[in-house]
Design a protein around this motif. Structure first.
Motif, PDB file in Angstrom:
ATOM      1  N   PRO A 138      -1.720  -5.853  60.790  1.00 35.63           N
ATOM      2  CA  PRO A 138      -2.292  -5.447  59.497  1.00 35.63           C
ATOM      3  C   PRO A 138      -2.061  -6.463  58.388  1.00 35.63           C
ATOM      4  O   PRO A 138      -2.898  -6.579  57.471  1.00 35.63           O
ATOM      5  CB  PRO A 138      -1.587  -4.121  59.202  1.00 35.63           C
ATOM      6  N   THR A 139      -0.960  -7.199  58.448  1.00 37.25           N
ATOM      7  CA  THR A 139      -0.708  -8.200  57.406  1.00 37.25           C
ATOM      8  C   THR A 139      -1.714  -9.345  57.449  1.00 37.25           C
ATOM      9  O   THR A 139      -1.829 -10.101  56.478  1.00 37.25           O
ATOM     10  CB  THR A 139       0.711  -8.767  57.574  1.00 37.25           C
ATOM     11  N   VAL A 140      -2.443  -9.475  58.550  1.00 39.89           N
ATOM     12  CA  VAL A 140      -3.442 -10.533  58.681  1.00 39.89           C
ATOM     13  C   VAL A 140      -4.829 -10.022  58.329  1.00 39.89           C
ATOM     14  O   VAL A 140      -5.516 -10.572  57.462  1.00 39.89           O
ATOM     15  CB  VAL A 140      -3.427 -11.132  60.110  1.00 39.89           C
ATOM     16  N   TYR A 141      -5.272  -8.938  58.978  1.00 38.25           N
ATOM     17  CA  TYR A 141      -6.667  -8.539  58.794  1.00 38.25           C
ATOM     18  C   TYR A 141      -6.908  -7.825  57.471  1.00 38.25           C
ATOM     19  O   TYR A 141      -8.038  -7.812  56.967  1.00 38.25           O
ATOM     20  CB  TYR A 141      -7.149  -7.691  59.967  1.00 38.25           C
ATOM     21  N   GLN A 142      -5.869  -7.218  56.869  1.00 39.70           N
ATOM     22  CA  GLN A 142      -6.084  -6.554  55.585  1.00 39.70           C
ATOM     23  C   GLN A 142      -6.262  -7.534  54.435  1.00 39.70           C
ATOM     24  O   GLN A 142      -6.670  -7.127  53.338  1.00 39.70           O
ATOM     25  CB  GLN A 142      -4.914  -5.613  55.302  1.00 39.70           C
ATOM     26  N   GLU A 143      -5.968  -8.810  54.656  1.00 36.79           N
ATOM     27  CA  GLU A 143      -6.196  -9.818  53.631  1.00 36.79           C
ATOM     28  C   GLU A 143      -7.561 -10.493  53.746  1.00 36.79           C
ATOM     29  O   GLU A 143      -7.918 -11.293  52.884  1.00 36.79           O
ATOM     30  CB  GLU A 143      -5.102 -10.899  53.711  1.00 36.79           C
ATOM     31  N   THR A 144      -8.325 -10.170  54.789  1.00 43.63           N
ATOM     32  CA  THR A 144      -9.619 -10.814  54.977  1.00 43.63           C
ATOM     33  C   THR A 144     -10.653 -10.237  54.026  1.00 43.63           C
ATOM     34  O   THR A 144     -10.558  -9.081  53.574  1.00 43.63           O
ATOM     35  CB  THR A 144     -10.102 -10.634  56.428  1.00 43.63           C
TER      36      THR A 144
END
Length: 704
Positions: A473-479
């Motif tokens: 989630p720390t990766v895709y929620q910043e996209t």
């Protein structure tokens, strides 16, 4: 200044992205050229279909770029790979998503019915398209109203609620279809590669498919012949119609083949068509035109399938026959499915007999492992995303404050997304529930082109968003993709739970395809979703087995029929305008033999063949119509067949005794008290049951 510096620092990524988009557009254009004649395809069809394929294909490039660009620090970082400014990525997502949304839900459905309509003018075609899509749109509207009530109850009446409703419903329906198709493709694609690896197994599979394909081709040919006969009968009766309808009938007749000119052929045409109304209307002609175009597409589809099947079977048999001298020569430059023309015969044999089968098996194993990883990642992403294998293979710098995904991670992300999309699209061609739609080289029907491009556009966006949720989630929620679509999907608890847990149902189509649940359902309820490619029926002729398929293929190759030359001239299947320009000669390839029945046409063709081919055909007919030796087929089917023949011969052979015949005549005679005067005077004949319950009196009255 920060935006200018960020733009200047990403100049290399900008050039790479532009070149990639141009490459994707060129590949899509080549794909369209393979299936559609670009010069004769109208622009109102070509442009939407091109966008429906190019935009989803660009998403495979946009998702890795978005993953690398998802960071709060806009300074250049060598670990970030190809990245773009956040504003550019967000605008690109908006343009791509909303264009794809409009194409999927409005433009392509209307366009498909528009080109499938049989009407001549554009206004009538548009009215027909709107009427055909009204039920589809009403279902969507009813679902939207129910969803809007829920969204208003959950979040109140805001602009974000309406926007989230539209995007969530589109995502939900697309995800349901994508998960089902991808689950089947994850099993079917590696299995197909493994089954086609061995040459002998591939040949046996092609021979097993041959009887069914040939039957479909014959049915399509007869259907097209009936419609062409209807057109010519209609031309003979056109004088009572208006001038516009007469011109329409003449245009239809110009696109069909002239019937047989032998004495009595016209009477046979009139006798075989009794569904022409007394008053010909515009609606009847439109329906006839639409059926005629579909019948031509259907015949072109099965002619293409039959020719490819015969050619591939011939190539496979040639490879097996070359095992004696270890030299492979196809008799031409290359086979139909390869491009190794400059190899020596001995090296070509090693390539086709050993190297390519080994490569197929290795690819099937590799894709099988990839399918297991996708299924595992889909299941664990909702409760343990840190153990998702896909996430671990993509995120190479989890502790980096700027740039958690580098160029290698972008390549791996693109490969995973491409494999998931490929499995879903492969399942579309493998699942036989789409009616008469098919992709044919240079002859694809316009409605089929719209439908297939619609499916590509419908599946790519849900699969792409589902793919990024397999990452931490720390990766895709910043996209930017999540900020644009994900927040609206997760706006309500129902949408958030659906997006998180519904992909777990991927196990259902995976298990169904793995354990052949479709075949078991077919045996239970009488019909199936998928074509049964099992080798359960391997008996001889008359049962659709591989022996009959082998004989059909050999017969077709000997006679030099539609397998040798496709048998169809290049035709623009979008409309009948091209056929009107070229006249009847252009449609001669798709026409059927003259009127006179299938057996009469076969006898005529048989008389024109050389002597050795006639002997081969007679041998084939004698084999298919006689019992096979016991050593050929000693299964349960042969036992029951022999037993039934012996019982029938025992009963029918001896003469019946006189008392048995007396009983039969007594039962067939009606007592005097059940007969009227006319029946008493009339000579007795027929069955007593016919005269009592179904017979028709001589004066035309129906007997109740």
């Amino acid at each position: 200044m920060d935006i200018m510096s960020a733009t200047s620092s990403s100049i290399g990524s900008n050039i790479f992205a532009i070149l990639s988009l141009l490459t994707i557009s060129l590949l899509v254009l080549l794909l369209l050229r393979h299936y559609l004649p670009l010069r004769t395809t109208p622009s109102y069809l070509l442009i939407p279909v091109f966008l429906a394929l190019a935009l989803p294909s660009s998403i495979i490039l946009l998702v890795p770029i978005d993953l690398a660009s998802a960071t709060s620090n806009t300074t250049d970082n060598p670990n970030r790979g190809v990245w773009l400014p956040e504003t550019v990525v967000l605008v690109t997502w908006r343009i791509t998503y909303w264009l794809t949304f409009c194409l999927t839900w409005f433009i392509l459905p209307l366009l498909g019915e528009y080109v499938d309509s049989g009407y001549r003018d554009g206004r009538s075609r548009m009215v027909y398209s709107l009427r055909s899509n009204v039920r589809y749109q009403l279902i969507i509207l009813g679902t939207a109203v129910a969803g809007l009530v829920y969204f208003i109850f959950q979040n109140g009446l805001h602009t974000a609620s309406i926007k989230g409703l539209v995007m969530a419903l589109a995502y939900g329906w697309g995800l349901v279809l994508a998960i089902g198709l991808m689950g089947h493709g994850l099993v079917a694609l590696p299995r197909r590669l493994y089954m086609n690896a061995k040459v002998s197994t591939r040949l046996r599979r092609l021979q097993g498919q041959a009887p069914k394909t040939k039957d479909k081709l014959d049915e399509a040919t007869d259907e097209l012949e009936d419609l062409e006969n209807t057109v010519w009968q209609l031309k003979q009766r056109k004088h009572g119609a208006s001038a516009d309808l007469q011109e329409w009938i003449d245009e239809l007749a110009d696109t069909t083949t002239i019937p047989d000119g032998r004495p009595g052929a016209a009477a046979a045409v009139r006798a075989s068509n009794t569904n022409i109304p007394a008053v010909v209307t515009e609606r009847f002609l439109a329906d006839l035109t639409r059926k005629l175009k579909r019948a031509r597409h259907k015949k072109a589809r099965f002619v293409d399938e039959w020719s490819h099947l015969c050619q591939h079977a011939h190539d496979s048999q040639t490879i097996l026959d070359s095992a004696t001298n270890k030299k492979l020569d196809f008799g031409r430059a290359t086979p139909s499915w390869s491009s190794f023309a400059v190899l020596a015969p001995s090296l070509r044999y090693q390539l086709y007999m050993n190297a390519i089968p080994s490569a197929r098996i290795a690819a099937s194993v590799l894709l099988g492992v990839a399918s297991i990883i996708v299924v595992f990642s889909e299941i664990v992403k909702s409760f343990a995303p840190q153990v998702s294998v896909i996430g671990l293979t993509i995120v190479h710098h989890p502790s980096s404050p700027n740039g958690k995904i580098g160029f290698a991670g972008q390549l791996i992300a693109g490969a995973w997304l491409l494999y998931m999309d490929t499995c879903a699209l492969f399942a579309i061609s493998d699942v036989k529930v789409w009616g008469n739609r098919a992709l044919i080289k240079r002859q694809t029907y316009a409605e089929s082109a719209c439908w297939y491009s619609l499916q590509v556009a419908k599946l790519t966006v849900p699969l792409s968003f589902n793919f990024i949720t397999m990452l931490p989630p720390t990766v895709y929620q910043e996209t930017a993709f999540y900020q644009f679509l994900g927040k609206l999907v997760d706006l309500t608890p129902l949408g958030q739970g659906f997006s998180a847990f519904f992909p777990c149902f991927l196990l259902l189509p995976v298990l169904a395809s793995m354990f052949n649940i479709y075949g078991r359902m077919k045996k239970i309820i009488g019909f199936g979703v998928l074509e049964d490619e099992s080798e359960a029926n391997v008996s001889g002729f008359g049962t659709g087995g591989w022996r009959e398929g082998r004989a059909l293929i050999e017969r077709e190759l000997l006679s030099g029929g539609e397998a040798s030359n496709v048998g169809l001239t290049s035709r623009n299947s979008t409309s009948l305008d091209l056929d009107r320009r070229s006249g009847g000669a252009a449609s001669a390839g798709t026409s059927t033999p003259p009127v006179g029945g299938a057996r009469g046409r076969a006898a005529q063709r048989e008389a024109l063949l050389p002597t050795h081919i006639q002997d081969a055909n007679r041998q084939f007919n004698s084999i298919t119509n006689r019992e096979e030796p016991a050593e050929e087929d000693d299964g349960p089917r042969r036992f029951y067949h022999d037993f039934a023949e012996r019982v029938r011969n025992t009963i029918d052979a001896p003469d019946r005794p006189e008392w048995v015949r007396s009983i039969g005549s007594a039962l067939a005679t009606t007592p005097k008290w059940m007969q009227n005067e006319q029946q008493t005077d009339r000579s007795e004949g027929g069955s007593v049951f016919d005269r009592l319950f179904g017979g028709r009196a001589d004066d035309g009255r129906v007997r109740l």
